[in-house]
Write an enzyme that holds these catalytic residues in place. Structure first.
Site, PDB file in Angstrom:
ATOM      1  N   CYS A  38      47.739  21.865  -8.178  1.00 54.81           N
ATOM      2  CA  CYS A  38      46.873  20.855  -7.562  1.00 54.81           C
ATOM      3  C   CYS A  38      47.585  19.987  -6.535  1.00 54.81           C
ATOM      4  CB  CYS A  38      46.173  20.048  -8.644  1.00 54.81           C
ATOM      5  SG  CYS A  38      44.992  21.099  -9.534  1.00 54.81           S
ATOM      6  N   LYS A  75      37.051  16.857  -9.638  1.00 54.52           N
ATOM      7  CA  LYS A  75      36.991  18.182  -9.008  1.00 54.52           C
ATOM      8  C   LYS A  75      36.989  19.265 -10.063  1.00 54.52           C
ATOM      9  CE  LYS A  75      41.974  18.175  -8.597  1.00 54.52           C
ATOM     10  NZ  LYS A  75      42.210  19.259  -9.575  1.00 54.52           N
ATOM     11  N   ASP A 108      45.859  14.302 -10.862  1.00 51.09           N
ATOM     12  CA  ASP A 108      45.646  14.892 -12.197  1.00 51.09           C
ATOM     13  C   ASP A 108      46.667  14.471 -13.284  1.00 51.09           C
ATOM     14  OD1 ASP A 108      43.749  16.189 -10.683  1.00 51.09           O
ATOM     15  OD2 ASP A 108      44.404  18.229 -11.127  1.00 51.09           O
TER      16      ASP A 108
HETATM   17  C1  VGL Z   1      45.745  22.306 -12.396  1.00 51.30           C
HETATM   18  C2  VGL Z   1      45.703  24.439 -13.206  1.00 51.30           C
HETATM   19  C3  VGL Z   1      44.378  24.322 -13.524  1.00 51.30           C
HETATM   20  C4  VGL Z   1      46.547  21.198 -11.776  1.00 51.30           C
HETATM   21  C5  VGL Z   1      44.411  22.159 -12.707  1.00 51.30           C
HETATM   22  O1  VGL Z   1      46.166  20.012 -11.918  1.00 51.30           O
HETATM   23  O2  VGL Z   1      47.567  21.514 -11.143  1.00 51.30           O
HETATM   24  N1  VGL Z   1      46.382  23.444 -12.633  1.00 51.30           N
HETATM   25  N2  VGL Z   1      43.741  23.171 -13.284  1.00 51.30           N
END
Ligand code: VGL
Ligand code: ZN
Length: 213
Positions: A160, A115, A17
């Site tokens: 994540c 995702k 991410d």
């Molecule tokens: C994430 C919070 C919400 C992450 C993704 O990538 O850690 N955290 N969505």
């Protein structure tokens, strides 16, 4: 001095991410999140197999505080699958915020797995959605490709990255988290809590130097 030798056929570098919304100025900025880009690009050139994950939500995603009357970002609610932190709207499919950081080397990636695309369930982990039972397909992919060790880095350490690392262990992989190539959100000590859980699960905490970077 490298003390871990990268096995070019059975090691995968999983980059979690590294998207604009998690970087400074983004909708859900992780403090100093953009600092992971340099180290990750360095690591990407060391591994033969690189995979990327991308948080990829519909505009009305259940994890968005804006979808819950009277609720604010960072509050926690109970959903049928358990506790859910409510987030600012982020990583909406097709938006600039959902795009990878412009300096991230994405060309080496053999797979980009998205995702969190189902409206009614969040997915921190790259392997299972937040009900801990709906597979994303990544575990099967990793097994089919013959990977044995997963090296993870990216954003955010305590969400994540940690959830992906824990699920990697659950699925029988050796998992290494490269701490200095991650940054955390850190809600009420969540980075320390995540490291405790990861350590208990046998996730190994390393730094770039251990890989000779
Ligand atoms: C994430 C919070 C919400 C992450 C993704 O990538 O850690 N955290 N969505
Ligand atoms: Zn998200």
């Amino acid at each position: 001095m490298a003390d871990i030798r990268i096995a070019q056929d059975t090691d995968a570098f999983v980059v979690i991410d590294v998207q604009n919304d998690f970087c400074p100025g983004g909708a859900l900025e992780v403090p100093n999140g953009d600092e992971v880009v340099g180290p990750i690009n360095g690591l990407t050139s060391q591994f033969k197999h690189v995979l990327l994950t991308q948080d990829w939500h519909p505009v009305d995603h259940i994890s968005f505080a804006s979808m819950h009357e009277g609720r604010n970002p960072f509050e926690v609610i109970e959903i049928d699958y358990g506790a859910q932190v409510l987030w600012p709207n982020h990583c909406v499919q097709g938006t600039a915020g959902a795009a990878f950081h412009a300096d991230l080397n994405v060309n080496a990636a053999e797979l980009v797995i998205r995702k969190g695309y189902r409206q009614a369930i969040d997915s921190y982990s790259a392997l299972f959605e937040n009900d801990h039972s709906t597979p994303t397909g990544l575990a099967g992919y990793l097994r089919d490709r013959g990977f044995k060790r997963l090296f993870m880095a990216g954003l955010a350490t305590d969400y994540c990255v940690a959830y992906s690392a824990l699920d990697g262990r659950k699925e029988g992989f050796e998992v290494f988290v490269i701490e200095d190539a991650c940054r955390g959100i850190d809600l009420e000590g969540s980075v320390d809590a995540a490291w405790q859980q990861m350590t208990e699960a046998g996730v190994e905490c390393i730094d770039c130097r251990a890989l000779g970077g």
